[in-house]
Design a protein around this motif. Structure first.
Motif, PDB file in Angstrom:
ATOM      1  N   GLY A 163      59.822  11.911  78.455  1.00 39.52           N
ATOM      2  CA  GLY A 163      59.316  13.146  79.033  1.00 39.52           C
ATOM      3  C   GLY A 163      59.237  14.240  77.993  1.00 39.52           C
ATOM      4  N   TRP A 164      59.433  15.461  78.420  1.00 39.96           N
ATOM      5  CA  TRP A 164      59.215  16.642  77.589  1.00 39.96           C
ATOM      6  C   TRP A 164      59.988  16.592  76.267  1.00 39.96           C
ATOM      7  CZ3 TRP A 164      62.219  21.660  78.733  1.00 39.96           C
ATOM      8  CH2 TRP A 164      61.807  22.683  77.879  1.00 39.96           C
ATOM      9  N   ALA A 214      57.188   8.505  81.706  1.00 45.39           N
ATOM     10  CA  ALA A 214      57.840   9.355  82.701  1.00 45.39           C
ATOM     11  C   ALA A 214      57.538  10.808  82.404  1.00 45.39           C
ATOM     12  CB  ALA A 214      59.351   9.132  82.692  1.00 45.39           C
ATOM     13  N   SER A 215      57.186  11.576  83.439  1.00 47.41           N
ATOM     14  CA  SER A 215      56.898  13.002  83.292  1.00 47.41           C
ATOM     15  C   SER A 215      55.749  13.187  82.293  1.00 47.41           C
ATOM     16  CB  SER A 215      58.173  13.736  82.859  1.00 47.41           C
ATOM     17  OG  SER A 215      57.968  15.128  82.801  1.00 47.41           O
ATOM     18  N   PHE A 216      55.940  13.986  81.246  1.00 44.53           N
ATOM     19  CA  PHE A 216      54.912  14.179  80.226  1.00 44.53           C
ATOM     20  C   PHE A 216      54.512  12.839  79.615  1.00 44.53           C
ATOM     21  CE2 PHE A 216      54.195  15.856  75.660  1.00 44.53           C
ATOM     22  CZ  PHE A 216      52.842  16.014  75.871  1.00 44.53           C
ATOM     23  N   GLY A 241      56.229  10.315  87.934  1.00 45.75           N
ATOM     24  CA  GLY A 241      56.270  11.773  87.894  1.00 45.75           C
ATOM     25  C   GLY A 241      55.213  12.395  86.998  1.00 45.75           C
ATOM     26  N   GLY A 242      54.043  11.774  86.935  1.00 46.59           N
ATOM     27  CA  GLY A 242      53.012  12.228  86.012  1.00 46.59           C
ATOM     28  C   GLY A 242      51.937  13.079  86.649  1.00 46.59           C
ATOM     29  N   TRP A 243      50.908  13.381  85.872  1.00 49.53           N
ATOM     30  CA  TRP A 243      49.808  14.208  86.345  1.00 49.53           C
ATOM     31  C   TRP A 243      48.541  13.894  85.566  1.00 49.53           C
ATOM     32  CZ3 TRP A 243      54.350  16.098  84.184  1.00 49.53           C
ATOM     33  CH2 TRP A 243      54.282  16.579  82.874  1.00 49.53           C
TER      34      TRP A 243
END
Length: 361
Positions: free
Chosen positions: A53-54, A124-126, A149-151
């Motif tokens: 992630g981030w 995951a995430s970013f 948890g992405g976009w």
């Protein structure tokens, strides 16, 4: 280096192959521009490469009990490979502004260093939009793709005013900002975890790096990439995720041919907080692995707990010996046994683990 022994990816140390089911092994690779990238390997079986992630820190993340259990759950039946991106954790720094293109190079370089042409990819995430973009550009390399948890478009995960406010906080007040972001990322975590995770974020990256990466989270757009993904894809999202709205997870799944969408209850964005067992098993399903029984947590003796507490206070072996009325050699032996039992490489990891495991309120 990483080599293949008896069909399983394992880390080579002292010319011998070691089973990695408990202790992670660190490796390194340099990009063409000289930037040093550190990666970690744990487990056995086909390789699954994890895009973080981030921000991340290979050693401190391994020392946080919740995060480590999450990774161990993914590494049962797979060789899990994780890395710190440039400017984070153990990896070197860089001034390159092209964060996304740099990340794609890092994924390729780590895969090459591990010695694999095809692998599963978890984001995951970013890491989810980054993994999607890599899979779109390298359809022959990615077998299975799991996105949590992405976009699709970063500018959809928060209103413009909110984005600017958070970026300003990170840039000007990194300590306070890490606390605020922890409340957003892990609202259901206990006080001990929140304190440890806030510190973890600050240890993982400088304010400048954190801001640059967060800005990229808000800017990334993979809408043009999804149609080119050929890997078998699973998209997982928590229904009330406070950091990345479910609508973006649905868009990811809808844009990838044949993708399976699994919505889990919960509002926590951090993957290793909340109903972690359910999330781990959904990721495992996406990797073609069976459900996992609950894994036993490594434990310490009472004396080892006492030593770990003193290590967390910053005491040296000599000071620990004086405090516990034992010899300095005994104190050193206790620290070494803790390190080996928990799969740690440093006193800093012991301290981080103890702080996360023993909340003060």
């Amino acid at each position: 280096m990483v080599e293949v022994c008896n069909g399983d990816a394992r880390y080579q140390s002292n010319d011998q192959c070691h089973n990695l089911s408990v202790e992670q092994r660190l490796g390194s690779v340099r990009l063409d521009d000289g930037t040093a990238i550190r990666f970690a390997v744990v487990g056995t079986g086909p390789v699954a490469l994890y895009v973080p992630g981030w921000v991340s820190h290979l050693e401190l993340g391994w020392a946080m009990p919740a995060e480590r259990l999450f990774y161990e759950g993914l590494a049962s039946g797979r060789t899990l490979v994780r890395y710190d991106r440039p400017g984070c954790g153990l990896s070197g720094t860089t001034d390159r502004p092209d964060v996304v293109e740099l990340e794609l190079q890092v994924i390729g370089a780590v895969a090459e260093a591990v010695g694999i042409d095809e692998f599963d990819l978890i984001g995951a995430s970013f890491g989810a939009p980054l993994a999607a973009k890599f899979a779109a550009r390298n359809p022959g390399s990615v077998n299975r793709l799991v996105l949590y948890g992405g976009w699709v478009q970063g500018n959809e995960i928060a209103a413009p005013a909110v984005r600017q406010h958070v970026l300003g906080l990170v840039e000007q007040h990194w300590g306070f900002a890490s606390d605020v972001l922890t409340e957003i990322f892990a609202p259901d975590a206990d006080a001990g975890f929140r304190a440890a995770f806030s510190s973890y974020q600050r240890e993982s990256a400088s304010a400048a790096t954190a801001r640059r990466l967060l800005a990229t989270c808000y800017e990334i757009d993979v809408s043009e990439d999804l149609g080119r993904i050929r890997a078998q894809t699973t998209v997982i999202h928590r229904a009330d995720d406070r950091a990345a709205p479910l609508a973006e997870g649905k868009r990811l799944a809808e844009g990838i041919a044949g993708a399976r969408l699994k919505v889990l209850p919960g509002r926590t964005h951090v993957p290793f907080v909340g109903d972690v067992e359910a999330l781990v098993n959904e990721i495992r399903a996406g990797l073609g692995l069976p459900r996992l029984q609950q894994m036993p947590r490594p434990t310490l003796t009472l004396r080892q707990e006492q030593v770990a507490a003193l290590v967390a206070q910053g005491l040296t072996n000599r000071q620990i010996a004086k405090e516990l009325v034992i010899t300095e050699r005994s104190a050193e032996s206790h620290v070494e046994r803790i390190r080996l039992r928990m799969g740690f490489r440093s006193r800093a990891q012991i301290a981080a683990w103890y702080a996360a495991s023993h909340p003060t309120g």
